[in-house]
Design an enzyme around this catalytic site. Structure first.
Site, PDB file in Angstrom:
ATOM      1  CB  ALA A 264      -0.849   0.042   1.281  1.00 47.98           C
ATOM      2  CB  CYS A 272       3.274  -0.670 -18.480  1.00 44.37           C
ATOM      3  SG  CYS A 272       4.731  -0.636 -19.588  1.00 44.37           S
ATOM      4  CE  LYS A 334      10.162  -0.690 -11.802  1.00 45.28           C
ATOM      5  NZ  LYS A 334       9.393  -1.843 -11.896  1.00 45.28           N
TER       6      LYS A 334
HETATM    7  C1  UDX Z   1       4.493  -3.316 -15.141  1.00 43.00           C
HETATM    8  C2  UDX Z   1       4.376  -4.755 -15.274  1.00 43.00           C
HETATM    9  O1  UDX Z   1       4.561  -5.218 -13.632  1.00 43.00           O
HETATM   10  C3  UDX Z   1       5.231  -5.513 -16.057  1.00 43.00           C
HETATM   11  O2  UDX Z   1       4.879  -6.998 -15.939  1.00 43.00           O
HETATM   12  C4  UDX Z   1       4.678  -5.028 -17.495  1.00 43.00           C
HETATM   13  O3  UDX Z   1       5.417  -5.205 -18.616  1.00 43.00           O
HETATM   14  C5  UDX Z   1       4.868  -3.501 -17.569  1.00 43.00           C
HETATM   15  O4  UDX Z   1       4.284  -2.892 -16.523  1.00 43.00           O
HETATM   16  P1  UDX Z   1       6.585  -2.056 -14.673  1.00 43.00           P
HETATM   17  O5  UDX Z   1       5.805  -0.667 -15.202  1.00 43.00           O
HETATM   18  O6  UDX Z   1       8.067  -1.782 -14.825  1.00 43.00           O
HETATM   19  O7  UDX Z   1       5.979  -3.118 -14.962  1.00 43.00           O
HETATM   20  O8  UDX Z   1       6.343  -1.352 -13.009  1.00 43.00           O
HETATM   21  P2  UDX Z   1       5.785  -2.315 -11.702  1.00 43.00           P
HETATM   22  O9  UDX Z   1       6.981  -2.973 -10.998  1.00 43.00           O
HETATM   23  O10 UDX Z   1       4.567  -3.292 -12.297  1.00 43.00           O
HETATM   24  O11 UDX Z   1       5.236  -1.142 -10.743  1.00 43.00           O
HETATM   25  C6  UDX Z   1       4.184  -0.210 -11.398  1.00 43.00           C
HETATM   26  C7  UDX Z   1       3.857   0.770 -10.453  1.00 43.00           C
HETATM   27  O12 UDX Z   1       2.997   0.128  -9.331  1.00 43.00           O
HETATM   28  C8  UDX Z   1       4.916   1.287  -9.672  1.00 43.00           C
HETATM   29  O13 UDX Z   1       4.889   2.770  -9.436  1.00 43.00           O
HETATM   30  C9  UDX Z   1       5.158   0.634  -8.235  1.00 43.00           C
HETATM   31  O14 UDX Z   1       5.611   1.683  -7.162  1.00 43.00           O
HETATM   32  C10 UDX Z   1       3.589   0.508  -7.868  1.00 43.00           C
HETATM   33  N1  UDX Z   1       3.388  -0.697  -6.963  1.00 43.00           N
HETATM   34  C11 UDX Z   1       3.831  -1.775  -7.264  1.00 43.00           C
HETATM   35  C12 UDX Z   1       2.829  -0.285  -6.034  1.00 43.00           C
HETATM   36  O15 UDX Z   1       2.606   0.789  -5.621  1.00 43.00           O
HETATM   37  N2  UDX Z   1       2.470  -1.315  -4.865  1.00 43.00           N
HETATM   38  C13 UDX Z   1       3.025  -2.773  -5.152  1.00 43.00           C
HETATM   39  O16 UDX Z   1       2.736  -3.660  -4.405  1.00 43.00           O
HETATM   40  C14 UDX Z   1       3.663  -2.870  -6.409  1.00 43.00           C
END
Ligand code: UDX
Length: 506
Positions: A264, A272, A334
Site C-alpha cells: 500500500a 505501462c 519506482k
Molecule cells: C509493469 C508490469 O509489472 C510488467 O509486467 C509490464 O510488462 C509493464 O508494466 P513496470 O511498469 O516496470 O511493470 O512496474 P511495476 O513494477 O509493475 O510497478 C508499477 C507501479 O506500481 C510502480 O509505480 C510501483 O511503485 C507500484 N506498486 C507496485 C505499488 O504501488 N505497490 C505494489 O505492491 C507494487
C-alpha cells in the site's frame, strides 16, 4: 543454436532491451528507431535510460558486432525476423491506445519486405495492444508472400528488464489460427530465436491473437487492481485505526492471494499500468461491454485519490501550504529506474506546488527526465543532504534504498522541521518518532483523520495511535524483507512522543 538475422523496430525501453538481449543470445540484430539521437546514443554504447545490466549487454553486443542501430528501414531488408517494440501511448483524445506508431512502422516495413522475394519472414509484435490489433496489422502485410505475424507480448518489469527478457516466467505466442500449418512454421521460427531461453523450459503457450493480446492487458489490469485494492483497504485503515501493513501481510499469506503487489502507498505509475488500464477500459467500451470493465475506472480513481491524500496529509501537518518548504524524495515512478512517466512522485510534487508550497525534488536517477516537466515547478536537487536542508516537510514517494535507509537522526539535523510523510510505508515509525520526527503514512493508524469511535479523549487517541503504528518494513524489489514486527514489551508506553503536537485532525 542457429543464428538468426533479426530486427527490432522501436528501440524505446522494451525494444532496446529486447535488441541487446537477442544479441546476447547470439543473433545478428539491427535496432531501428526514427529518433536519430537515440539511435546515435545506442550505437555509441550510451544507454538512453537507467536499467540494471543493460549497459553491459549493450556494450557486449556492439563489441561483437552482432548489434547495431539504424534509422533507415532499407537496412532491415535482409532480416528473417522483425520484432515490433513500438510504444502504444494513451491517445490525446481519450482513454484508448494510440496505435499510429505501430501502423506506420508496419507499413514502412512492408515496403522493404518484398526484397526477400517470398523467403519465410516473421513479424513479431511485442507491444501492448488492444485485442483485435494483431488481426488488423496482419491485413497490412497480407499482400506479401511468406510473411507471418505472431503476437508475443512482453512482460518485462523496469528494473528487471534484462533478467525478465532472458529468463521470462512464460512465453505467449498469439497466432492467426493455431490449427493452421502456416502458424506451425511461424512458431518454429520463433522457437529458433528463443532456443536458448526455451532450454530453461519456461511455459510456452500458443493461442489465438486476441487471447495473446488479452493476456497482457489482463495481467497489467490485474496488477493495477491488486495495488488499488490494498490502497482502498488503506482508506478503511485510516478511518478505523488499523495498520494496512498488518492487514496486507496477513492477507498476502493466503497463497491464493499472494503477498506481491499488495504494497500500500501512493499507488502505481509508470509507462505501462496506468495507460494499459485505461486502454483496456476503452477497448471494452468499443466492443460494447463497457460494464464488464467499469470497475477498472474505480481502480484508476483509487490510485488518483492516494496522490490527493498525500497533499491532504501535508495540509494536516503544515496548514496552509503557501510558501512552505517541502522536499519530495523521489521522481522516478519506482526505484532503480529513471523513468518518470506518470510518476506518482512528480504528480504529488506538482499538486503540492499548485497548493502554494515551495517544492524541492530529489532522486538519484530521475531528475534529468523530470526536468522538462518540473523545471518551472520545483527545485531539482540531486544531492539528498542538500535537498533536505531547510525542509519543513519531507515526503517520501519513491522507495529508493537510500531513502529507506535514511538515518532519522542525521536527517533531522538537516531539515528545518522533522516532519515526514512516508508515501510508501517503508520507514520504521517507531524509529523515526524516537528520533523526534512527526511521521505520517498512508493506510496506517497514525494517519487517522478523526478520533476512533472508542476514544473520546483526543490526546489519548493520539497516544494510542503513536504506540500502535508498528515497525516499518523494508522492501527489496517486490520481495518483502524485514518481516519481523516484534514489538518490545512496553514499546507503546515508551514510544517517543512526536517532536511537536499532532495538529487537530479534521
Ligand atoms: C509493469 C508490469 O509489472 C510488467 O509486467 C509490464 O510488462 C509493464 O508494466 P513496470 O511498469 O516496470 O511493470 O512496474 P511495476 O513494477 O509493475 O510497478 C508499477 C507501479 O506500481 C510502480 O509505480 C510501483 O511503485 C507500484 N506498486 C507496485 C505499488 O504501488 N505497490 C505494489 O505492491 C507494487
Amino acid at each position: 543454436m542457429t543464428t538468426t538475422t533479426l530486427s527490432v523496430i522501436g528501440v524505446g525501453y522494451l525494444g532496446a532491451v529486447h535488441a541487446a538481449s537477442m544479441a546476447e543470445l547470439g543473433h545478428e540484430v539491427i535496432g531501428l528507431d526514427i529518433d536519430a539521437e537515440r539511435v546515435a546514443a545506442l550505437q555509441a554504447g550510451i544507454p538512453p535510460f537507467h536499467e540494471p545490466g543493460f549497459a553491459d549487454i549493450l556494450a557486449r553486443g556492439l563489441a561483437t558486432g552482432r548489434l547495431r542501430f539504424t534509422t533507415d528501414y532499407a537496412d532491415l531488408a535482409g532480416a528473417e525476423v522483425h520484432f515490433l517494440g513500438l510504444g502504444t501511448p494513451q491517445r490525446a483524445d481519450g482513454f484508448g491506445a494510440d496505435l499510429s506508431h505501430l501502423e506506420t512502422a508496419v507499413d514502412a516495413l512492408a515496403e522493404v519486405l518484398p526484397s526477400r522475394s517470398g523467403a519465410p519472414t516473421l513479424v513479431v509484435g511485442k507491444s501492448t495492444v488492444p485485442a483485435g490489433t494483431a488481426r488488423l496489422l496482419r491485413e497490412r502485410l497480407a499482400h506479401l508472400d511468406g510473411v507471418q505475424l505472431v503476437w508475443n507480448p512482453e512482460f518485462l518489469r523496469e528494473g528487471f528488464a534484462v533478467q525478465d527478457t532472458l529468463d521470462p516466467d512464460r512465453l505467449v505466442y498469439g497466432v492467426h489460427d493455431p490449427e493452421d500449418a502456416a502458424a506451425e512454421q511461424a512458431i518454429e521460427m520463433l522457437d529458433g530465436v528463443y532456443a536458448r531461453i526455451l532450454e530453461k523450459q519456461p511455459p510456452r503457450l500458443v493461442m489465438g491473437y486476441e487471447a495473446a493480446e488479452l493476456v497482457k492487458t489482463s495481467a497489467n489490469a490485474f496488477l493495477a487492481t491488486k495495488i488499488s485494492f490494498i490502497n482502498a483497504v488503506s482508506e478503511m485503515c485510516e478511518v478505523t485505526g488499523a495498520d494496512v501493513t498488518d492487514v496486507a501481510r496477513a492477507v498476502g499469506m493466503d497463497d491464493r492471494i499472494g503477498a506481491k503487489f499488495l504494497r500500500a502507498g501512493v499507488g502505481f505509475g509508470g509507462g505501462c499500468l496506468p495507460k494499459d488500464l485505461r486502454a483496456f477500459i476503452a477497448s471494452a467500451e468499443e466492443h460494447g461491454v463497457g460494464e464488464a470493465l467499469g470497475f477498472l475506472r474505480e481502480v484508476d480513481a483509487i490510485n488518483d485519490r492516494r496522490r490527493g491524500r498525500v497533499v491532504e496529509l501535508a495540509r494536516e501537518l503544515l496548514g496552509d501550504l503557501h510558501g512552505r518548504r517541502v522536499t519530495v524524495l523521489g521522481a522516478a515512478f519506482k526505484p532503480d529506474s529513471d523513468d518518470v512517466r506518470d510518476s506518482p512522485a512528480l504528480d504529488v510534487a506538482t499538486r503540492l506546488r499548485a497548493a502554494g508550497a515551495e517544492v524541492t525534488v530529489t532522486d538519484p536517477e530521475g531528475l534529468e527526465n523530470a526536468r522538462p516537466r518540473m523545471e518551472e515547478l520545483a527545485e531539482l536537487e540531486p544531492d539528498l543532504d542538500t535537498a533536505l536542508q531547510g525542509a519543513e516537510l519531507t515526503v517520501l514517494l519513491t522507495e529508493w534504498s537510500q531513502y529507506r535507509e535514511l538515518d532519522p537522526a542525521r536527517a533531522a539535523a538537516l531539515v528545518t522541521a522533522p516532519r515526514m510523510i512516508d508515501g510508501r510505508n517503508v520507514l520504521d515509525p517507531q524509529h523515526w518518532r524516537a528520533a523526534g520526527w512527526t511521521l505520517r503514512s498512508l493506510g496506517r493508524a497514525d494517519a487517522l483523520p478523526a478520533p476512533r469511535p472508542a476514544a473520546t479523549d483526543q490526546s489519548g487517541a493520539s497516544e494510542a495511535v503513536t504506540g500502535e503504528a508498528g515497525a516499518g518494513e523494508a522492501w527489496t524489489g517486490e520481495t518483502r524483507t524485514g518481516e519481523s514486527r516484534a514489538r518490545p514489551e512496553g514499546a507503546r508506553a515508551s514510544a517517543a512522543r512526536p517532536a511537536e503536537p499532532v495538529p487537530a485532525l479534521v
